[in-house]
Design a protein around this motif. Structure first.
Motif, PDB file in Angstrom:
ATOM      1  N   ALA A  95       0.819  -1.212   0.000  1.00 41.28           N
ATOM      2  CA  ALA A  95       0.000   0.000   0.000  1.00 41.28           C
ATOM      3  C   ALA A  95       0.854   1.262   0.000  1.00 41.28           C
ATOM      4  N   ASN A  96       2.114   1.100   0.389  1.00 43.76           N
ATOM      5  CA  ASN A  96       3.019   2.242   0.577  1.00 43.76           C
ATOM      6  C   ASN A  96       2.425   3.232   1.572  1.00 43.76           C
ATOM      7  N   SER A  97       1.731   2.668   2.566  1.00 41.94           N
ATOM      8  CA  SER A  97       1.057   3.496   3.562  1.00 41.94           C
ATOM      9  C   SER A  97       0.650   2.608   4.719  1.00 41.94           C
ATOM     10  N   GLY A  98       0.819   3.109   5.941  1.00 43.15           N
ATOM     11  CA  GLY A  98       0.379   2.326   7.087  1.00 43.15           C
ATOM     12  C   GLY A  98       1.323   2.423   8.272  1.00 43.15           C
ATOM     13  N   HIS A  99       1.070   1.577   9.273  1.00 45.51           N
ATOM     14  CA  HIS A  99       1.759   1.667  10.555  1.00 45.51           C
ATOM     15  C   HIS A  99       2.279   0.282  10.954  1.00 45.51           C
ATOM     16  N   PRO A 100       3.473  -0.076  10.546  1.00 41.67           N
ATOM     17  CA  PRO A 100       3.963  -1.422  10.867  1.00 41.67           C
ATOM     18  C   PRO A 100       4.525  -1.576  12.272  1.00 41.67           C
ATOM     19  N   GLY A 101       5.115  -0.521  12.849  1.00 43.69           N
ATOM     20  CA  GLY A 101       5.869  -0.657  14.090  1.00 43.69           C
ATOM     21  C   GLY A 101       5.057  -1.155  15.257  1.00 43.69           C
ATOM     22  N   GLY A 102       3.944  -0.475  15.568  1.00 44.10           N
ATOM     23  CA  GLY A 102       3.105  -0.884  16.685  1.00 44.10           C
ATOM     24  C   GLY A 102       2.460  -2.237  16.452  1.00 44.10           C
ATOM     25  N   ALA A 103       2.067  -2.488  15.205  1.00 43.59           N
ATOM     26  CA  ALA A 103       1.467  -3.791  14.883  1.00 43.59           C
ATOM     27  C   ALA A 103       2.441  -4.925  15.177  1.00 43.59           C
ATOM     28  N   MET A 104       3.713  -4.707  14.905  1.00 47.54           N
ATOM     29  CA  MET A 104       4.720  -5.750  15.156  1.00 47.54           C
ATOM     30  C   MET A 104       5.014  -5.900  16.644  1.00 47.54           C
ATOM     31  N   SER A 105       4.961  -4.795  17.394  1.00 54.57           N
ATOM     32  CA  SER A 105       5.230  -4.907  18.829  1.00 54.57           C
ATOM     33  C   SER A 105       4.070  -5.583  19.558  1.00 54.57           C
ATOM     34  N   SER A 106       2.854  -5.477  19.003  1.00 56.16           N
ATOM     35  CA  SER A 106       1.673  -6.086  19.619  1.00 56.16           C
ATOM     36  C   SER A 106       1.426  -7.510  19.128  1.00 56.16           C
ATOM     37  N   ALA A 107       2.187  -7.958  18.142  1.00 62.31           N
ATOM     38  CA  ALA A 107       1.866  -9.217  17.455  1.00 62.31           C
ATOM     39  C   ALA A 107       1.944 -10.434  18.371  1.00 62.31           C
ATOM     40  N   ASP A 108       2.879 -10.457  19.300  1.00 64.22           N
ATOM     41  CA  ASP A 108       2.985 -11.621  20.199  1.00 64.22           C
ATOM     42  C   ASP A 108       1.690 -11.806  20.977  1.00 64.22           C
ATOM     43  N   TYR A 109       1.258 -10.750  21.633  1.00 65.17           N
ATOM     44  CA  TYR A 109       0.048 -10.846  22.448  1.00 65.17           C
ATOM     45  C   TYR A 109      -1.178 -11.174  21.598  1.00 65.17           C
ATOM     46  N   ALA A 110      -1.391 -10.417  20.524  1.00 63.08           N
ATOM     47  CA  ALA A 110      -2.613 -10.574  19.733  1.00 63.08           C
ATOM     48  C   ALA A 110      -2.698 -11.957  19.097  1.00 63.08           C
ATOM     49  N   THR A 111      -1.571 -12.466  18.622  1.00 62.15           N
ATOM     50  CA  THR A 111      -1.584 -13.786  17.976  1.00 62.15           C
ATOM     51  C   THR A 111      -1.893 -14.886  18.993  1.00 62.15           C
ATOM     52  N   ILE A 112      -1.315 -14.801  20.169  1.00 65.36           N
ATOM     53  CA  ILE A 112      -1.609 -15.785  21.217  1.00 65.36           C
ATOM     54  C   ILE A 112      -3.070 -15.686  21.640  1.00 65.36           C
ATOM     55  N   LEU A 113      -3.568 -14.468  21.788  1.00 67.69           N
ATOM     56  CA  LEU A 113      -4.969 -14.294  22.170  1.00 67.69           C
ATOM     57  C   LEU A 113      -5.901 -14.936  21.148  1.00 67.69           C
ATOM     58  N   PHE A 114      -5.693 -14.627  19.859  1.00 69.25           N
ATOM     59  CA  PHE A 114      -6.572 -15.127  18.808  1.00 69.25           C
ATOM     60  C   PHE A 114      -6.444 -16.639  18.626  1.00 69.25           C
ATOM     61  N   SER A 115      -5.244 -17.144  18.704  1.00 70.19           N
ATOM     62  CA  SER A 115      -5.036 -18.561  18.373  1.00 70.19           C
ATOM     63  C   SER A 115      -5.317 -19.506  19.535  1.00 70.19           C
ATOM     64  N   GLU A 116      -5.270 -18.986  20.782  1.00 65.57           N
ATOM     65  CA  GLU A 116      -5.410 -19.873  21.930  1.00 65.57           C
ATOM     66  C   GLU A 116      -6.570 -19.543  22.865  1.00 65.57           C
TER      67      GLU A 116
END
Length: 654
Positions: free
Chosen positions: A23-44
């Motif tokens: 997209a050449n637009s967006g916010h990757p930094g915070g999404a990557m820092s939150s990824a551990d928690y969010a992925t565990i929450l969604f998957s488990e």
């Protein structure tokens, strides 16, 4: 478990980087820092129906940090709710993956977020709805968690702390909030703008607080489990994280907050994470492992549906279930009768209407921003008690002096489904909750905003409390229905309009001062005319020589003014400009014939808006300056809101 969890999180981070880069637009930094928690929450942990993203008893997840949208979209893709093409069309026209999550567009998105703090506050509304419905329907039918992921910016917005204070007071133990404390915001380190000790603050707000390493998976799992076990307090998990965690060279950089990563950084990061170089890679074993719970969740949803059908044999359950699920336009509401000729403030008419229907509408829930007697919600409060304080079936929400949190909490209640929220305050304080009102309209939520003390007629309280620009300003919000009734008869019709909306919020503007109650025998159109926004209240024989248009308290002024003319005068009441403008041209021309150019309008607010109806050369009686502290009658004389002055203005022009 650990190896597959790491691999799944790496895949999620890869989708975040690739989606933002494409997209050449967006916010990757915070999404990557939150990824551990969010992925565990969604998957488990997150409980949902893989075949029905709207299953009623699902856990709700609100991404308050809406700029981290690619994180949510990556997880929704793993859920099977959106396709890889949707991921690739991030931030593109007509895609299901807009820049910030939008609830009416994307399956699995629970709330439209982006304006920071509001997602957190809406979470409180979700939890209010869950707690009330759990008590009414039974915990076997309604029993879910409400999760929210928040950022540093969310908690810097004061609305979050106002909502958190209410959540703590109300003991909403089904809230589990995660604060991704990466200590970076767009302009740089958070220490440049904040010194808050959030652990102490939230403990002081009666929350259960857990602090973890937001990249330690065992600590994340333990914290979620501890939050689930805490039933009397909401839980805040503070995850200490690193911005853009996993990046090859840009971990901790504030530049990753709102800028796509460069191609070489993405390539090096993928190598570091053990991902192949290809774009938008999702390994089959990751997908299989992620969806291993799905059959069990489907079975749980099926058992729930069977249980609901079984419980329908209970008359009391069936009655409340019908109310919870009944479409708003199908509501049958018996409004009170009013005595023509008597004088009644429209705020009093609202209170009378509320008292009359509150027993027959058990899903109606709401309250006032510490203005219960003034907003006429006191009897509702006395009858049904304060939510949580008097139990979770109590229906009055004592918001306190918190207009902005009040409005966002109402949005959360409506988003949850099953209840009809309202909130009340003085019109001049609508400014405090304006962005949440805008979010009501944007999210297509039929919440009811009750604004009393709607003009300078407030009188002695002075200019701080006398709205001038507020009605006109709120009319600028797309898809918000403005309702300014002329008397008690119009008030009940306007409330019926608001209560039966499916998608649009309504703001009703009500007077402090008494107004004469119109007689339907003399003015039969008052009984149904407001549904079209503007209508002919009093007509003349043949084509009028002059048309007077007014809203609210100025309708009675227009009727009195008409008596001062010997020529043919038509009086048009316009309680809703929004609804009138939506009518067919044929109807609008019938009410305001184009050939009749002698027109005048009156409203105790800004004049600008009314020139669209009277023409640039028309007459408008209004007020374009701040008021003063004095009795209302004194101010009406000073500002020319008398039949004699209005008539003189018209004669001077026509």
């Amino acid at each position: 478990m650990t190896q597959m969890t790491d691999k799944t999180i790496a895949v999620v981070k890869g989708l975040i980087m690739d989606g933002v880069a494409k997209a050449n637009s967006g916010h990757p930094g915070g999404a990557m820092s939150s990824a551990d928690y969010a992925t565990i929450l969604f998957s488990e942990f997150l409980n949902f129906n893989p075949d029905d993203p709207k299953w009623f008893n699902r856990d709700r997840f609100i991404l308050s940090a809406g700029h981290e949208s690619m994180l949510l979209y990556a997880l929704l893709h793993l859920n099977g709710f959106i396709s890889m093409d949707d991921i690739k069309n991030f931030r593109q026209l007509d895609s299901l993956t807009p820049g910030h999550p939008e609830v009416h567009l994307t399956p699995g998105v629970e709330a439209t977020t982006g304006p920071l703090g509001q997602g957190f506050a809406m979470t409180v509304g979700f939890a209010v709805a869950e707690a009330y419905l759990r008590e009414k329907l039974g915990s076997d039918v309604m029993d879910h968690y409400t999760y929210v992921l928040s950022s540093d910016g969310d908690l810097q917005e004061p609305i979050a702390l106002g909502a958190a204070s209410l959540a703590g007071l109300w003991g909403l133990g089904k809230i589990i909030a995660y604060y991704d404390s990466n200590k970076i915001q767009l302009a740089g380190p958070t220490c440049q703008a904040d010194c808050t000790d959030h652990k102490k603050v939230f403990e002081g707000l009666c929350w259960h607080v857990i602090e973890v390493d937001g990249h330690n998976h065992d600590e994340i799992r333990a914290a979620i489990k501890a939050g689930q076990l805490e039933t009397s307090r909401p839980t805040l998990i503070i995850g200490n994280t690193t911005m853009a965690k996993g990046c090859a060279t840009m971990e901790g950089s504030h530049k990753t907050h709102g800028e796509p990563l460069k191609a070489d950084e993405i390539a090096a990061t993928k190598e570091k994470l053990g991902l192949p170089a290809e774009d938008f890679h999702v390994a089959e074993d990751v997908l299989e492992a992620y969806r291993a719970r799905f059959d069990g969740m489907r079975e749980k949803a099926d058992k729930w549906q069977a249980l609901v059908e079984e419980k329908m044999a209970d008359i009391d359950f069936a009655a409340i279930w019908e109310q919870v699920n009944k479409p708003r336009p199908e509501l049958s509401i018996d409004w009170p009768e009013f005595t023509p000729g008597e004088t009644m403030a429209t705020r009093k008419a609202w209170g009378t209407c509320l008292d009359s229907v509150m027993d027959s509408l058990p899903t109606l829930i709401g309250g006032s921003a510490d203005l219960d007697p003034s907003n006429q919600t006191m009897n509702f409060r006395t009858t049904y008690g304060d939510f949580a304080i008097d139990g979770y079936t109590a229906r009055n929400l004592a918001f306190g002096v918190r207009e902005f949190p009040m409005a966002a909490i109402m949005n959360g209640i409506q988003l949850h489904g099953g209840l009809m929220p309202f909130g009340a305050t003085f019109l001049t304080f609508s400014d405090y909750c304006r962005n949440a009102i805008r979010m009501s309209a944007l999210q297509e939520l039929p919440v009811l905003y009750v604004f009393t003390h709607d003009s300078f007629w407030v009188g002695e309280d002075g200019p701080t409390h006398q709205p001038i620009e507020h009605v006109s300003s709120l009319r600028l919000i797309p898809d918000l229905i403005d309702l300014r009734p002329a008397d008690a008869q119009e008030t009940k019709v306007c409330l019926d309009i608001a209560m039966k909306q499916e998608k649009m919020p309504s703001a009703i503007f009500l007077t402090r001062q008494g107004l004469p109650i119109l007689d339907p025998a003399e003015y039969p159109a008052v009984q149904d005319g407001p549904r079209k926004g503007g209508y002919v209240l009093k007509d003349c024989d043949g084509t009028p020589d002059l048309i007077l248009i007014a809203s609210g308290s100025e309708v009675s002024l227009a009727l009195e003014t008409a008596k001062l003319f010997k020529r043919k005068v038509r009086v048009v009441s316009m309680p809703s400009a929004k609804l009138f403008d939506a009518q067919p041209k044929s109807y609008k021309d019938e009410v305001l014939p184009p050939e009749v150019t002698a027109r005048a309008a009156a409203e105790a607010g800004r004049t600008d808006y009314w020139y669209k109806y009277v023409g640039l050369e028309g007459v408008v009686l209004g007020i374009d300056h701040f008021g003063a502290s004095a009795p209302g009658k004194t101010l009406s004389d000073k500002y020319g809101f008398t039949p004699e002055n209005f008539a003189a203005m018209i004669r001077e022009k026509y």
